[in-house]
Design an enzyme around this catalytic site. Structure first.
Site, PDB file in Angstrom:
ATOM      1  N   TYR A   1     -22.655 -67.378  14.247  1.00 20.42           N
ATOM      2  CA  TYR A   1     -24.111 -67.297  14.380  1.00 20.42           C
ATOM      3  C   TYR A   1     -24.932 -68.191  13.456  1.00 20.42           C
ATOM      4  O   TYR A   1     -26.142 -68.279  13.619  1.00 20.42           O
ATOM      5  CB  TYR A   1     -24.552 -65.833  14.227  1.00 20.42           C
ATOM      6  CG  TYR A   1     -24.029 -64.975  15.353  1.00 20.42           C
ATOM      7  CD1 TYR A   1     -24.638 -64.997  16.597  1.00 20.42           C
ATOM      8  CD2 TYR A   1     -22.897 -64.178  15.193  1.00 20.42           C
ATOM      9  CE1 TYR A   1     -24.150 -64.245  17.644  1.00 20.42           C
ATOM     10  CE2 TYR A   1     -22.397 -63.417  16.237  1.00 20.42           C
ATOM     11  CZ  TYR A   1     -23.022 -63.453  17.460  1.00 20.42           C
ATOM     12  OH  TYR A   1     -22.537 -62.721  18.505  1.00 20.42           O
TER      13      TYR A   1
ATOM     14  N   PHE B   1     -24.877 -51.728  14.747  1.00 18.17           N
ATOM     15  CA  PHE B   1     -25.544 -51.478  16.041  1.00 18.17           C
ATOM     16  C   PHE B   1     -25.054 -52.468  17.079  1.00 18.17           C
ATOM     17  O   PHE B   1     -24.354 -53.409  16.742  1.00 18.17           O
ATOM     18  CB  PHE B   1     -27.067 -51.562  15.892  1.00 18.17           C
ATOM     19  CG  PHE B   1     -27.558 -52.753  15.118  1.00 18.17           C
ATOM     20  CD1 PHE B   1     -27.735 -53.990  15.738  1.00 18.17           C
ATOM     21  CD2 PHE B   1     -27.839 -52.661  13.753  1.00 18.17           C
ATOM     22  CE1 PHE B   1     -28.189 -55.078  15.016  1.00 18.17           C
ATOM     23  CE2 PHE B   1     -28.298 -53.763  13.028  1.00 18.17           C
ATOM     24  CZ  PHE B   1     -28.465 -54.976  13.668  1.00 18.17           C
TER      25      PHE B   1
HETATM   26  C1  LIG Z   1     -18.092 -65.580  20.596  1.00 26.57           C
HETATM   27  C2  LIG Z   1     -18.402 -65.846  22.065  1.00 26.57           C
HETATM   28  C3  LIG Z   1     -19.506 -64.926  22.523  1.00 26.57           C
HETATM   29  C4  LIG Z   1     -18.837 -67.303  22.206  1.00 26.57           C
HETATM   30  O1  LIG Z   1     -19.255 -67.528  23.538  1.00 26.57           O
HETATM   31  P1  LIG Z   1     -19.219 -68.995  24.169  1.00 26.57           P
HETATM   32  O2  LIG Z   1     -19.982 -68.921  25.440  1.00 26.57           O
HETATM   33  O3  LIG Z   1     -17.830 -69.481  24.211  1.00 26.57           O
HETATM   34  O4  LIG Z   1     -20.033 -69.829  23.083  1.00 26.57           O
HETATM   35  P2  LIG Z   1     -20.691 -71.253  23.301  1.00 26.57           P
HETATM   36  O5  LIG Z   1     -19.925 -71.994  24.362  1.00 26.57           O
HETATM   37  O6  LIG Z   1     -22.156 -71.110  23.507  1.00 26.57           O
HETATM   38  O7  LIG Z   1     -20.416 -71.890  21.886  1.00 26.57           O
HETATM   39  C5  LIG Z   1     -21.410 -72.511  21.143  1.00 26.57           C
HETATM   40  C6  LIG Z   1     -20.789 -73.039  19.877  1.00 26.57           C
HETATM   41  O8  LIG Z   1     -20.275 -71.945  19.104  1.00 26.57           O
HETATM   42  C7  LIG Z   1     -18.915 -72.216  18.754  1.00 26.57           C
HETATM   43  N1  LIG Z   1     -18.188 -70.931  18.760  1.00 26.57           N
HETATM   44  C8  LIG Z   1     -18.118 -70.059  19.768  1.00 26.57           C
HETATM   45  N2  LIG Z   1     -17.356 -69.011  19.417  1.00 26.57           N
HETATM   46  C9  LIG Z   1     -16.942 -69.227  18.166  1.00 26.57           C
HETATM   47  C10 LIG Z   1     -16.108 -68.504  17.283  1.00 26.57           C
HETATM   48  N3  LIG Z   1     -15.560 -67.329  17.618  1.00 26.57           N
HETATM   49  N4  LIG Z   1     -15.890 -69.042  16.068  1.00 26.57           N
HETATM   50  C11 LIG Z   1     -16.431 -70.229  15.715  1.00 26.57           C
HETATM   51  N5  LIG Z   1     -17.233 -70.961  16.530  1.00 26.57           N
HETATM   52  C12 LIG Z   1     -17.470 -70.461  17.745  1.00 26.57           C
HETATM   53  C13 LIG Z   1     -18.420 -73.109  19.852  1.00 26.57           C
HETATM   54  O9  LIG Z   1     -17.298 -73.846  19.445  1.00 26.57           O
HETATM   55  C14 LIG Z   1     -19.621 -73.980  20.119  1.00 26.57           C
HETATM   56  O10 LIG Z   1     -19.675 -74.980  19.116  1.00 26.57           O
HETATM   57  P3  LIG Z   1     -20.025 -76.490  19.470  1.00 26.57           P
HETATM   58  O11 LIG Z   1     -21.393 -76.426  20.057  1.00 26.57           O
HETATM   59  O12 LIG Z   1     -19.965 -77.174  18.156  1.00 26.57           O
HETATM   60  O13 LIG Z   1     -18.991 -76.922  20.444  1.00 26.57           O
HETATM   61  C15 LIG Z   1     -17.139 -65.628  22.945  1.00 26.57           C
HETATM   62  O14 LIG Z   1     -16.106 -66.482  22.494  1.00 26.57           O
HETATM   63  C16 LIG Z   1     -16.621 -64.205  22.941  1.00 26.57           C
HETATM   64  O15 LIG Z   1     -17.048 -63.406  23.749  1.00 26.57           O
HETATM   65  N6  LIG Z   1     -15.677 -63.854  22.024  1.00 26.57           N
HETATM   66  C17 LIG Z   1     -15.057 -62.546  22.004  1.00 26.57           C
HETATM   67  C18 LIG Z   1     -16.065 -61.407  21.760  1.00 26.57           C
HETATM   68  C19 LIG Z   1     -16.905 -61.648  20.542  1.00 26.57           C
HETATM   69  O16 LIG Z   1     -16.400 -61.966  19.472  1.00 26.57           O
HETATM   70  N7  LIG Z   1     -18.226 -61.502  20.694  1.00 26.57           N
HETATM   71  C20 LIG Z   1     -19.187 -61.691  19.625  1.00 26.57           C
HETATM   72  C21 LIG Z   1     -19.596 -60.349  19.124  1.00 26.57           C
HETATM   73  S1  LIG Z   1     -20.593 -60.422  17.683  1.00 26.57           S
END
Ligand SMILES: CC(C)(COP(=O)(O)OP(=O)(O)OC[C@H]1O[C@@H](n2cnc3c(N)ncnc32)[C@H](O)[C@@H]1OP(=O)(O)O)[C@@H](O)C(=O)NCCC(=O)NCCS
Length: 404
Positions: free
Chosen positions: A122, A404
Site C-alpha cells: 500500500y 477491520f
Molecule cells: C494484493 C492484491 C490485492 C494485489 O492485486 P493486483 O490486482 O495484483 O495488484 P495490481 O496489479 O494493481 O498491482 C499494483 C502494483 O502493486 C504491486 N503488488 C501487488 N501485490 C503485491 C504484493 N503482495 N507485494 C508487493 N507488491 C505487490 C504490483 O507488483 C504492482 O506493482 P508495479 O505497478 O510496480 O508493477 C492481490 O495480489 C491479492 O488479492 N492478494 C491476496 C490477498 C491479499 O493479500 N489481499 C490484500 C489484503 S490487505
C-alpha cells in the site's frame, strides 16, 4: 481484457464475499457472510468484473478514528481487498484503490486506513506505517510481576454476547488517550471479534474487571488445548484486553497469567508501548515482537492536519509530494496556536516529504527524525525537524486494537 469496476447490489454480496476469500485461498462459512452483510456499505463495496465473474473486491467502512488531541475523524476503513489469482498483477487492485480514495475524498473523509496482509502493497497508494503492533508469547511460569504490584477489584466471567455492551463501554473509555483507535458500537465490536481464522470453533471467554461495582477492564480470550504425555500445555490467546486505569490493566493481565492449565499466553495487536513489559519482573520473557500495524493515508492533507491537536505551538511549511492523489501536492503552512490552521502557501519549505511519510508521522507513533534518518524526509531549515517532532508528539503510542 476489459474489467469493469462498480459497486455491488445486495444480491451480489455472497458472490462478492466468496471472491474475496478465493483471493486469500480460503472459503467463507455462512456465518462469515452473515457478519459481512451486517457491516458492508453497498455504496462503498466495489467489485471488479470480468464478464459476469467477480474477480476483484475492495470496500471501505465509514469509520471514525481518534487522532492526537482527542477528536474523532471520519476515516475510510479500507477492507475486503482481494484479486483472484487468475487476474493478479493487471492493475485491478490499483484501479479499485483509485475508486476508493476518490470516493473518500468526495465524502470529505480526511483519512483512510487499513491493515495489510503484506506490508509492501500500500505504500504506492500513499499509505504510511503509522502504528507498530506488538505480539507477545509469555510462559505463565515466568510471569511474576514487580514487587510494587498489589491486586485489587474483582473479576467476573461473562459470555461474549452478554458482555458486548460492557466491552463497548470500557473500550470507549480506554481509547480516549489512544490515537489510532476506531470508534466501536455493539455491531462493530461483534464484527471485530468475529473469528475467521483456524481457531474459529474454539469458544470465547470474557473476563470483566470491576472496581467498586463498575467495569473498568476486560479480556476476551480463547484456549487452545495441548496435553503432550498428559501434561497440560495449553495456550491462552488474548483477542482483546482493555482497561481504563493502570490498576485494572495490571489486574486483568494478572488474571490472564494465572488461569489454570495454561503454559503460555499469546497476544497480537498489542500497543508498541505495552505496559505489561514494565509489570513483569523478567521483561525479557515477554518476547515482544513489533511489526507494522495500521497503515494510514491522508486523503486531504490540510483537513487532516487541522483535525489533530499538537503538543507544542509553531509554524511549519511542508512540501508534500503525492503521485496517487495529486490534489495533495504542494506547500502547506501549518500554524498551531490556540487552534491548528493549515493553508496553501508560496513560502519556502521547512520540510519536504512524500505523503506516506507524513501519514506515518501523523498519529505521533513515528518521529520525523527517524524518517529523516531513513532518507525519507528532507529538512531545508535548521531546527525544523526538532520543532515538527515536538508539535506531533503524543504521550501514548498510537494503537488501533481492533482490525477491520
Ligand atoms: C494484493 C492484491 C490485492 C494485489 O492485486 P493486483 O490486482 O495484483 O495488484 P495490481 O496489479 O494493481 O498491482 C499494483 C502494483 O502493486 C504491486 N503488488 C501487488 N501485490 C503485491 C504484493 N503482495 N507485494 C508487493 N507488491 C505487490 C504490483 O507488483 C504492482 O506493482 P508495479 O505497478 O510496480 O508493477 C492481490 O495480489 C491479492 O488479492 N492478494 C491476496 C490477498 C491479499 O493479500 N489481499 C490484500 C489484503 S490487505
Amino acid at each position: 481484457m476489459d474489467v469493469e469496476i462498480r459497486t455491488i447490489a445486495e444480491h451480489e454480496l455472497e458472490a462478492w464475499a466468496r471472491a474475496n476469500e478465493t483471493a486469500f485461498g480460503s472459503e467463507p462459512d455462512p456465518d462469515d457472510i452473515a457478519r459481512e452483510r451486517e457491516v458492508t456499505e453497498l455504496d462503498r463495496a466495489f467489485a471488479a468484473l470480468d464478464g459476469d465473474e467477480i474477480v476483484g473486491t475492495a470496500a471501505a467502512y465509514s469509520l471514525r478514528m481518534r487522532v492526537p488531541g482527542g477528536a474523532d475523524v471520519a476515516t475510510a476503513g479500507v477492507t475486503m481487498v482481494g484479486v483472484k489469482p487468475s487476474h493478479r498483477r493487471r492493475g485491478i487492485n490499483s484501479a479499485m484503490m483509485r475508486r476508493l480514495l476518490d470516493q473518500a475524498r468526495e465524502r470529505g473523509e480526511p483519512l483512510a486506513a487499513l491493515f495489510a496482509s503484506e506490508a509492501p502493497i500500500y505504500g504506492r497508494f500513499g499509505f504510511g506505517m503509522a502504528t507498530l503492533h506488538g505480539s507477545i508469547d509469555l510462559e505463565t511460569m515466568r510471569s511474576t510481576f514487580v514487587p510494587a504490584y498489589r491486586p485489587s477489584g474483582r473479576i467476573r466471567l461473562r459470555s461474549l454476547e452478554e458482555a458486548i455492551p460492557t466491552l463497548v463501554e470500557v473500550y470507549a473509555r480506554a481509547r480516549v488517550e489512544r490515537a489510532g483507535a476506531i470508534e466501536l458500537d455493539d455491531r462493530r465490536m461483534r464484527y471485530a471479534l468475529h473469528d475467521h481464522g483456524e481457531d474459529r470453533r474454539l469458544p470465547y471467554f470474557v473476563a470483566v474487571h470491576e472496581t467498586d461495582g463498575r467495569a473498568d477492564g476486560y479480556v476476551v480470550y480463547k484456549v487452545k488445548h495441548a496435553w503432550p504425555k498428559g501434561i497440560p500445555s495449553n495456550e491462552l490467546m488474548v483477542y482483546d484486553l482493555q482497561a481504563t486505569t493502570p490498576q485494572a490493566y495490571a489486574d486483568v493481565w494478572r488474571f490472564v497469567l494465572d488461569v489454570d492449565l495454561i503454559q503460555h499466553v499469546t497476544a497480537w495487536h498489542r500497543p508498541a508501548d505495552e505496559p505489561l513489559l514494565h509489570l513483569l519482573a523478567d521483561p525479557r520473557r515477554l518476547r515482544l515482537t513489533l511489526r507494522d500495524g495500521l497503515w494510514l493515508r491522508l486523503v486531504d492533507v490540510p483537513a487532516a492536519l487541522e483535525a489533530r491537536g499538537y503538543a507544542a505551538p509553531g509554524r511549519l511549511v511542508v512540501e508534500v509530494r503525492d503521485a496517487f492523489c495529486p490534489w495533495n501536492e504542494g506547500r502547506f503552512a501549518l500554524e498551531v496556536g490556540e487552534v491548528a490552521r493549515c493553508v496553501r502557501t508560496g513560502d519556502p519549505p521547512d520540510l519536504l516529504l512524500d505523503v506516506d511519510a507524513l501519514a506515518a508521522a501523523y498519529l505521533g507513533g513515528v518521529r520525523l527524525h527517524d524518517l529523516w534518518r531513513a532518507g525519507r524526509v528532507g529538512a531545508a531549515v535548521a531546527g525544523a525537524l526538532e520543532l515538527a517532532d515536538r508539535m506531533l508528539a503524543t504521550d501514548a503510542a498510537p494503537w488501533c486494537p481492533m482490525a477491520f
